[in-house]
Design an enzyme around this catalytic site. Structure first.
Site, PDB file in Angstrom:
ATOM      1  CG  ASP A 254      -1.917   0.578   1.109  1.00 31.63           C
ATOM      2  OD1 ASP A 254      -3.487   0.251   1.354  1.00 31.63           O
ATOM      3  OD2 ASP A 254      -2.386   1.630   0.983  1.00 31.63           O
TER       4      ASP A 254
ATOM      5  CD  GLU B 122     -15.874  -8.108  -1.637  1.00 27.90           C
ATOM      6  OE1 GLU B 122     -15.928  -8.168  -0.036  1.00 27.90           O
ATOM      7  OE2 GLU B 122     -16.660  -6.835  -1.818  1.00 27.90           O
ATOM      8  CG  PHE B 123     -19.727 -12.832  -2.289  1.00 27.76           C
ATOM      9  CD1 PHE B 123     -20.382 -12.177  -3.239  1.00 27.76           C
ATOM     10  CD2 PHE B 123     -18.396 -13.972  -2.763  1.00 27.76           C
ATOM     11  CE1 PHE B 123     -20.284 -12.103  -4.298  1.00 27.76           C
ATOM     12  CE2 PHE B 123     -19.073 -13.668  -4.261  1.00 27.76           C
ATOM     13  CZ  PHE B 123     -19.758 -13.184  -5.121  1.00 27.76           C
ATOM     14  CG  LEU B 124     -14.841 -10.427   2.664  1.00 28.70           C
ATOM     15  CD1 LEU B 124     -13.301  -9.821   2.023  1.00 28.70           C
ATOM     16  CD2 LEU B 124     -14.596 -11.896   2.978  1.00 28.70           C
ATOM     17  NE  ARG B 125     -22.460 -11.722   6.271  1.00 23.76           N
ATOM     18  CZ  ARG B 125     -22.661 -12.450   7.231  1.00 23.76           C
ATOM     19  NH1 ARG B 125     -23.664 -12.447   7.382  1.00 23.76           N
ATOM     20  NH2 ARG B 125     -21.572 -13.340   7.542  1.00 23.76           N
ATOM     21  CD  GLU B 126     -17.427  -2.434   6.468  1.00 27.92           C
ATOM     22  OE1 GLU B 126     -18.024  -1.902   7.548  1.00 27.92           O
ATOM     23  OE2 GLU B 126     -17.289  -1.514   5.122  1.00 27.92           O
TER      24      GLU B 126
ATOM     25  CG  LEU C 232     -35.777 -12.476   5.103  1.00 33.83           C
ATOM     26  CD1 LEU C 232     -36.946 -13.543   4.672  1.00 33.83           C
ATOM     27  CD2 LEU C 232     -36.675 -11.257   4.355  1.00 33.83           C
TER      28      LEU C 232
ATOM     29  N   GLY D  28     -35.540  -2.652   9.120  1.00 33.47           N
ATOM     30  CA  GLY D  28     -34.603  -1.610   9.794  1.00 33.47           C
ATOM     31  C   GLY D  28     -35.183  -0.716   9.321  1.00 33.47           C
TER      32      GLY D  28
ATOM     33  CB  CYS E 211     -20.979  -2.818  -0.631  1.00 28.25           C
ATOM     34  SG  CYS E 211     -19.150  -2.883   0.101  1.00 28.25           S
TER      35      CYS E 211
HETATM   36  C1  UGA Z   1     -22.417  -6.400   1.939  1.00 31.53           C
HETATM   37  C2  UGA Z   1     -22.716  -7.714   1.681  1.00 31.53           C
HETATM   38  O1  UGA Z   1     -23.486  -8.290   2.263  1.00 31.53           O
HETATM   39  C3  UGA Z   1     -21.362  -8.637   1.398  1.00 31.53           C
HETATM   40  O2  UGA Z   1     -21.374  -9.866   0.733  1.00 31.53           O
HETATM   41  C4  UGA Z   1     -20.517  -7.717   0.304  1.00 31.53           C
HETATM   42  O3  UGA Z   1     -19.224  -7.697   0.620  1.00 31.53           O
HETATM   43  C5  UGA Z   1     -20.276  -6.128   0.558  1.00 31.53           C
HETATM   44  O4  UGA Z   1     -21.391  -6.237   0.366  1.00 31.53           O
HETATM   45  C6  UGA Z   1     -19.591  -5.952  -0.480  1.00 31.53           C
HETATM   46  O5  UGA Z   1     -19.670  -5.636  -1.598  1.00 31.53           O
HETATM   47  O6  UGA Z   1     -17.832  -5.898  -0.339  1.00 31.53           O
HETATM   48  P1  UGA Z   1     -21.548  -5.353   4.197  1.00 31.53           P
HETATM   49  O7  UGA Z   1     -21.397  -3.589   3.677  1.00 31.53           O
HETATM   50  O8  UGA Z   1     -20.786  -5.168   5.636  1.00 31.53           O
HETATM   51  O9  UGA Z   1     -21.874  -6.361   3.151  1.00 31.53           O
HETATM   52  O10 UGA Z   1     -22.851  -4.990   5.261  1.00 31.53           O
HETATM   53  P2  UGA Z   1     -24.116  -5.774   4.860  1.00 31.53           P
HETATM   54  O11 UGA Z   1     -23.890  -6.879   6.535  1.00 31.53           O
HETATM   55  O12 UGA Z   1     -24.817  -6.436   3.543  1.00 31.53           O
HETATM   56  O13 UGA Z   1     -25.309  -4.790   5.021  1.00 31.53           O
HETATM   57  C7  UGA Z   1     -26.268  -3.919   4.665  1.00 31.53           C
HETATM   58  C8  UGA Z   1     -27.093  -3.040   4.360  1.00 31.53           C
HETATM   59  O14 UGA Z   1     -28.703  -3.588   5.187  1.00 31.53           O
HETATM   60  C9  UGA Z   1     -27.150  -2.176   6.282  1.00 31.53           C
HETATM   61  O15 UGA Z   1     -27.411  -0.986   6.000  1.00 31.53           O
HETATM   62  C10 UGA Z   1     -27.820  -3.348   7.369  1.00 31.53           C
HETATM   63  O16 UGA Z   1     -28.275  -2.166   8.507  1.00 31.53           O
HETATM   64  C11 UGA Z   1     -28.546  -3.718   6.270  1.00 31.53           C
HETATM   65  N1  UGA Z   1     -29.645  -4.487   6.389  1.00 31.53           N
HETATM   66  C12 UGA Z   1     -29.361  -6.048   6.130  1.00 31.53           C
HETATM   67  C13 UGA Z   1     -30.966  -4.974   6.525  1.00 31.53           C
HETATM   68  O17 UGA Z   1     -31.217  -3.911   7.390  1.00 31.53           O
HETATM   69  N2  UGA Z   1     -31.679  -6.165   7.488  1.00 31.53           N
HETATM   70  C14 UGA Z   1     -30.628  -7.327   7.131  1.00 31.53           C
HETATM   71  O18 UGA Z   1     -31.945  -8.388   7.920  1.00 31.53           O
HETATM   72  C15 UGA Z   1     -29.701  -7.370   7.017  1.00 31.53           C
END
Ligand code: UGA
Length: 427
Positions: free
Chosen positions: A32, A148-152, A247, A250, A257
């Site tokens: 980096d 990638e499919f990584l959730r924070e 589901l 919120g 993302c």
């Molecule tokens: C998301 C995807 O889930 C990952 O698979 C992907 O890799 C990532 O984007 C990316 O593209 O890098 P992330 O941004 O960490 O991950 O967040 P999520 O956990 O997916 O949540 C996204 C939003 O949806 C949040 O604001 C969360 O609060 C909301 N959410 C999620 C709800 O309101 N209800 C739910 O049931 C789930």
């Protein structure tokens, strides 16, 4: 067999990928240009809040399988695999901004060793691997898409136990070599072409966002018809074709993302001659959801919000992260502020407010944020909010009103304490 890997970019994706690939036994160096960040990483300091990452970082450094460099030393570019984990922010027109990727591809091309594979993990529009391949312009180098499919908050688990691994290549040998990097994982590997791999990434995020918007709309219907969204979501999600995840109603979806990827797919579709009205409607529905929550707060207070003190619990875009980028909590708070509310914030991981909320105050405890306010609004689903001393809060707040926009608390318990409690789609 252990492979030599160079990762370019130590953001969220690069760091997680580097630490996990080292954990899987490979020899990884992450590059980096941020000199301070690299110095910190080399001394074991993790620059982001992510469960499990500091441990993997420490392990990687200890076993010497993971190292960090602030210079793209030509020797480091001669590894067999070069992963691109670079930012692709949203440009003003909604398209993804790809200059970081193209510049790096240009700067690498003459240093790559013969038979190296450039693996792109950054989220990019369909067609980007083809452009990278043209920029590099060498027949002895393969380009592979490996989204990638990584959730924070659960990135390490998502990397080490993924539902699937997508590998997009235009040569099966390159695809197999990338698949081998993951041979210690039990997850299915789906080998496809470049364009399909790139599409899967956007399709996944967009579908998940659509699912969340669907359940948010359904919660509104439940309120209107006297059904209960929790029971409805259970009934809906038990159908295997639908699934129970994503589901949870919120205040709307956000983060670094979903919003950007939704816009990018809408834009990509229209650039290719297809108007993706379904996704456009989802983007609109999400903006409407922010408004709906603000209206709920106004309704709970029963008068104009002008000058009304409001406690806002939660600022991050979801629990388990300190990230406030495109947070629905911020979008809703902004609307409340525009309606004249005086905002008092508390979030376990946020100490300062973004520019657009600078009129508000951040407190270092929920108790302080709640004191003397007329309504408490829960915007992030931090589990510790469940264990707050709600009996005490009922006394110290000026009036006993809660809008729980994450359906986090038990309605009956809160009503028994004496709160007027509102949530989403629950009886
Ligand atoms: C998301 C995807 O889930 C990952 O698979 C992907 O890799 C990532 O984007 C990316 O593209 O890098 P992330 O941004 O960490 O991950 O967040 P999520 O956990 O997916 O949540 C996204 C939003 O949806 C949040 O604001 C969360 O609060 C909301 N959410 C999620 C709800 O309101 N209800 C739910 O049931 C789930």
């Amino acid at each position: 067999m252990a492979k030599q890997i160079t990762i370019i970019g130590t953001g969220y994706v690069g760091l997680t990928t580097g630490a996990c690939l080292a954990y899987l036994g490979h020899q990884v160096v992450c590059i980096d240009t941020n000199v301070e960040k690299i110095a910190e990483l080399n001394s074991g300091i993790c620059p982001i809040y992510e469960k499990g990452l500091p441990d993997l970082l420490a392990k990687g450094l200890e076993t010497e399988r993971l190292s960090f460099s602030d210079t793209a030393d030509t020797k480091l570019l001669q590894n067999e695999f070069i992963f691109l984990c670079l930012p692709t922010p949203q440009a003003e027109d909604g398209r993804a901004e790809l200059s970081a990727i193209y510049e790096v591809a240009e700067s690498l091309k003459s240093f790559l060793s013969s038979k190296a594979i450039v693996v792109n993990k950054s989220t990019v529009p369909v067609g980007t691997c083809k452009v990278i391949s043209q920029i590099i312009g060498r027949e002895d180098i393969d380009i592979v898409s490996n989204p990638e499919f990584l959730r924070e908050g659960s990135a390490i688990e998502d990397f080490l136990k993924p539902d699937r691994i997508i590998i997009g290549a235009n040569a099966i040998e390159a695809s197999d070599r990338v698949a081998e990097l993951y041979s210690n994982l039990e997850s299915p590997i789906i080998q496809v072409d470049w364009a399909s791999a790139e599409t899967v990434k956007y399709a996944t995020n967009s579908f998940l966002a659509m699912k969340v918007s669907f359940v948010n709309a359904l919660a509104a219907v439940c309120e209107a018809v006297g059904a209960d969204i929790e029971l409805v979501a259970k009934g809906l999600g038990t159908d295997n074709r639908i699934g129970s995840k994503f589901l949870q109603p919120g205040p709307g979806w956000g983060g670094s993302c979903f919003p950007k990827d939704m816009q990018a797919l809408v834009r990509l579709a229209s650039d290719s001659g297809y108007k993706f009205e379904l996704l456009e409607a989802v983007v609109d529905a999400n903006a409407q959801q922010f408004k709906r929550i603000a209206e709920k707060v106004e309704k709970a207070v029963g008068k104009s919000l002008e000058g009304v003190h409001v406690a806002v619990l939660g600022l991050t875009f979801k629990a388990g992260t300190d990230d406030i980028r495109n947070s629905p909590a911020i979008a809703v708070s902004k609307l409340l502020s525009e309606l004249g509310a005086q905002l008092n914030f508390y979030d376990p991981l946020v100490e300062s407010l973004p520019e657009e909320l600078s009129d508000g105050i951040v407190h270092d405890s929920a108790e302080k944020a709640v004191t003397n306010t007329e309504v408490i609004v829960i915007l992030t689903e931090w589990p510790e909010f469940k264990d707050l001393d709600w009996i005490k809060f009922q006394r110290i707040a000026k009036s006993s009103k809660i809008v729980d926009a994450r359906n986090l608390l038990n309605p009956q318990t809160l009503r028994d304490i004496g709160f007027e409690y509102a949530s989403l789609g629950r009886k």
